[in-house]
Design an enzyme around this catalytic site. Structure first.
Site, PDB file in Angstrom:
ATOM      1  N   PRO A 275       1.021  -1.273  -0.147  1.00  0.00           N
ATOM      2  CA  PRO A 275       0.323   0.069   0.011  1.00  0.00           C
ATOM      3  C   PRO A 275       0.713   1.541   0.159  1.00  0.00           C
ATOM      4  O   PRO A 275       2.019   1.844   0.474  1.00  0.00           O
ATOM      5  CB  PRO A 275      -1.051  -0.008   1.483  1.00  0.00           C
ATOM      6  CG  PRO A 275       0.278  -0.597   2.686  1.00  0.00           C
ATOM      7  CD  PRO A 275       1.210  -1.752   1.435  1.00  0.00           C
ATOM      8  N   CYS A 342       3.151  28.845 -15.966  1.00  0.00           N
ATOM      9  CA  CYS A 342       2.868  29.195 -17.139  1.00  0.00           C
ATOM     10  C   CYS A 342       2.060  28.262 -18.087  1.00  0.00           C
ATOM     11  O   CYS A 342       3.128  27.982 -19.315  1.00  0.00           O
ATOM     12  CB  CYS A 342       4.493  30.174 -17.973  1.00  0.00           C
ATOM     13  SG  CYS A 342       5.148  30.979 -17.218  1.00  0.00           S
ATOM     14  N   GLU A 343       1.496  27.541 -17.610  1.00  0.00           N
ATOM     15  CA  GLU A 343       0.505  26.689 -18.856  1.00  0.00           C
ATOM     16  C   GLU A 343      -0.920  26.976 -17.957  1.00  0.00           C
ATOM     17  O   GLU A 343      -1.492  27.145 -16.600  1.00  0.00           O
ATOM     18  CB  GLU A 343       0.790  25.338 -18.399  1.00  0.00           C
ATOM     19  CG  GLU A 343       2.221  25.259 -18.505  1.00  0.00           C
ATOM     20  CD  GLU A 343       2.854  23.794 -19.665  1.00  0.00           C
ATOM     21  OE1 GLU A 343       1.640  23.125 -19.371  1.00  0.00           O
ATOM     22  OE2 GLU A 343       3.636  23.090 -19.017  1.00  0.00           O
TER      23      GLU A 343
HETATM   24  N1  LLP Z   1       3.260  -1.631  -6.244  1.00  0.00           N
HETATM   25  C1  LLP Z   1       3.287  -1.106  -6.652  1.00  0.00           C
HETATM   26  C2  LLP Z   1       3.893  -1.902  -7.817  1.00  0.00           C
HETATM   27  C3  LLP Z   1       2.705   0.241  -7.571  1.00  0.00           C
HETATM   28  O1  LLP Z   1       2.882   0.680  -8.829  1.00  0.00           O
HETATM   29  C4  LLP Z   1       2.457   1.244  -7.178  1.00  0.00           C
HETATM   30  C5  LLP Z   1       2.069   2.250  -7.685  1.00  0.00           C
HETATM   31  C6  LLP Z   1       2.068   0.797  -5.621  1.00  0.00           C
HETATM   32  C7  LLP Z   1       2.211  -0.828  -4.630  1.00  0.00           C
HETATM   33  C8  LLP Z   1       1.412   1.499  -4.558  1.00  0.00           C
HETATM   34  O2  LLP Z   1       0.160   2.085  -5.686  1.00  0.00           O
HETATM   35  P1  LLP Z   1      -1.214   2.296  -3.896  1.00  0.00           P
HETATM   36  O3  LLP Z   1      -1.699   2.393  -2.723  1.00  0.00           O
HETATM   37  O4  LLP Z   1      -0.426   3.837  -3.922  1.00  0.00           O
HETATM   38  O5  LLP Z   1      -2.023   2.778  -4.877  1.00  0.00           O
HETATM   39  N2  LLP Z   1       0.499   9.057  -9.280  1.00  0.00           N
HETATM   40  C9  LLP Z   1      -0.545   8.510  -8.891  1.00  0.00           C
HETATM   41  C10 LLP Z   1      -0.303   7.022  -8.283  1.00  0.00           C
HETATM   42  C11 LLP Z   1       0.694   5.968  -9.531  1.00  0.00           C
HETATM   43  C12 LLP Z   1       0.498   4.883  -8.710  1.00  0.00           C
HETATM   44  C13 LLP Z   1       1.790   4.315  -9.295  1.00  0.00           C
HETATM   45  N3  LLP Z   1       2.292   2.673  -8.651  1.00  0.00           N
HETATM   46  C14 LLP Z   1      -1.708   9.324  -8.212  1.00  0.00           C
HETATM   47  O6  LLP Z   1      -0.919  10.327  -7.834  1.00  0.00           O
HETATM   48  O7  LLP Z   1      -2.671   8.849  -8.197  1.00  0.00           O
END
Ligand code: LLP
Length: 420
Positions: A275, A342-343
């Site tokens: 997580p 600037c976007e």
């Molecule tokens: N494990 C792997 C292999 C991942 O690629 C990710 C997130 C996680 C765990 C953790 O996932 P979470 O529990 O945080 O959902 N930048 C985007 C989110 C990208 C997630 C990338 N991978 C946002 O701001 O919504």
């Protein structure tokens, strides 16, 4: 549940008024609540208490070493996706035996670094990567434990940029191909040990069903692999549990836990979870100052000193972050909250009813603890924000605001003799 809220008119993080933090550190500033971080971690851990399990906090969501240390102190493991994240985890006192290494493009030097540190497991995403790990492990006279990240072709029903478990996504290996790789590894690759099955289908998932669909496929594969004589000890379910930014109602870790425990009863595996957002997302707030307000013929604009370089999510995904005034007021306006970049894509909120603020006032951008600072940049040569950790009535600067000198460190003017 988090520990941000008003006491009287003043917005607080735990026992500390935001105004006090801002007076000391300035804006923009990311403020984290230690109590919230720990509470969320413990809720996750407790949800799976009845089965052998390991929580591997996903560092990419928020990688400040004080945040990592808070989890390491609770016994957390870590999910890393780069040598840089491994470096951070070790700095924060992580136990390497609780680290899993995910990602589609692990470089040879990163694989070597992880092998030398004796991490728990590589989550392998391609046949070529498996061969590379086998070769590097052989050269180092080591054995590398691995899981294959299986792409189950399950729709996580989230933003397309953050769904990862569909055939068209670059992640993992489809089930049939994965089976072939496990068997090939068992028969032909002497320096890798098949240890687990991994699956991460996406992020900000607000229903349990996609996780359970993916788990059903993982269980089928587990059965097949055991039938082939492979001793699979771990099922890694990845991360992805969503949080409430606005009105979403994702399942609590306890509900998710109940469903997973029921479905994995008697399997004889250790469950791994990765997580990120569900632990840190609502444990962080971005505080920003209103520089100007202006009335267009169609819109009101509130121009603040935080921008898309500080919090990319609204620009990148159209994400919603609630906005509160650091000093409560009952008057409201409808406005776009925008940064100085600037976007036109540089906004934190669009057509939003927010407290009526004026220049010099402060706003709190909520739910910014995950993928906030960790995705920030120096675009427009803007120093990145400071980070503060609140612990009860105390607060600590856990990252200095960047300086202008710091921004050009490592750059040089061309001079004759420095040619390479
Ligand atoms: N494990 C792997 C292999 C991942 O690629 C990710 C997130 C996680 C765990 C953790 O996932 P979470 O529990 O945080 O959902 N930048 C985007 C989110 C990208 C997630 C990338 N991978 C946002 O701001 O919504």
């Amino acid at each position: 549940m988090h520990f941000f809220g008003y006491k009287g008119k003043n917005f607080h993080a735990e026992g500390v008024p935001f105004e006090k933090i801002i007076a000391k550190v300035g804006t923009p500033v990311y403020v984290y609540s230690l109590k919230t971080l720990k509470r969320h971690y413990k809720a996750y851990d407790k949800a799976f208490a009845k089965a052998p399990h390991l929580i591997c906090y996903s560092i990419k969501a928020n990688s400040n070493i004080s945040v990592l240390k808070a989890f390491a102190d609770e016994g957390s493991g870590f999910d890393i996706v780069s040598g840089g994240e491994l470096f951070r985890a070790l700095k924060a006192g992580a136990n390497p035996k609780k680290i899993v290494f995910s990602g589609v493009g692990k470089r040879a030097d990163e694989i070597e670094f992880a092998l030398k540190k004796n991490i728990l497991m590589f989550n392998v995403e391609s046949p070529e990567e498996l061969l590379a790990i086998n070769a590097i492990a052989g050269r180092l006279k080591k054995k590398a434990s691995f899981a294959i990240r299986v792409n189950p072709n399950v729709d996580p029903k989230t933003h397309p940029y953050i769904s990862t478990g569909l055939k068209k996504n670059k992640f993992g290996i489809e089930t049939a191909g994965a089976l072939k790789e496990y068997i090939n590894a068992k028969n032909n690759l002497k320096n890798v040990i098949p240890m687990g099955i991994d699956c991460h289908i996406g992020s900000q998932i607000t229903q349990i069903e996609p996780f359970m669909d993916a788990l059903a496929k993982t269980k089928d594969l587990l059965k097949t692999l055991r039938g082939e004589g492979l001793d699979i000890k771990y099922i890694d379910m990845g991360g992805g549990l969503g949080i409430t930014y606005d009105s979403e109602a994702p399942p609590l870790p306890s509900k998710y836990g109940e469903a997973v425990l029921e479905a994995t009863k008697g399997l004889g595996v250790t469950l791994i979870f990765e997580p990120g957002r569900s632990i840190v997302g609502n444990a962080g707030v971005l505080a920003t100052k209103v520089i100007y307000t202006k009335k267009g013929s169609e819109k009101n604009f509130v121009i603040v000193d935080a921008a898309m370089n500080d919090l990319a999510r609204p620009s990148l995904y159209g994400s919603y972050h609630a906005i509160k005034a650091v000093k409560a007021t009952s008057r409201e306006i409808t406005a776009d909250v925008v940064g100085p970049i600037c976007e036109s894509g540089d906004f934190l909120a669009k057509d939003r009813i927010i407290p009526a603020v004026e220049s010099g006032d402060f706003l709190a951008i909520m739910s910014a603890g995950a993928y906030g600072f960790s995705m920030s940049s120096n675009y427009n040569t803007r120093p990145r924000a400071a980070e503060v950790m609140v612990d009860g009535k105390d607060f600590f600067l856990i990252r200095d605001r960047e300086t202008l000198e710091g921004l050009v460190r490592g750059e040089r003017l061309m001079k004759g003799k420095k040619r390479i």
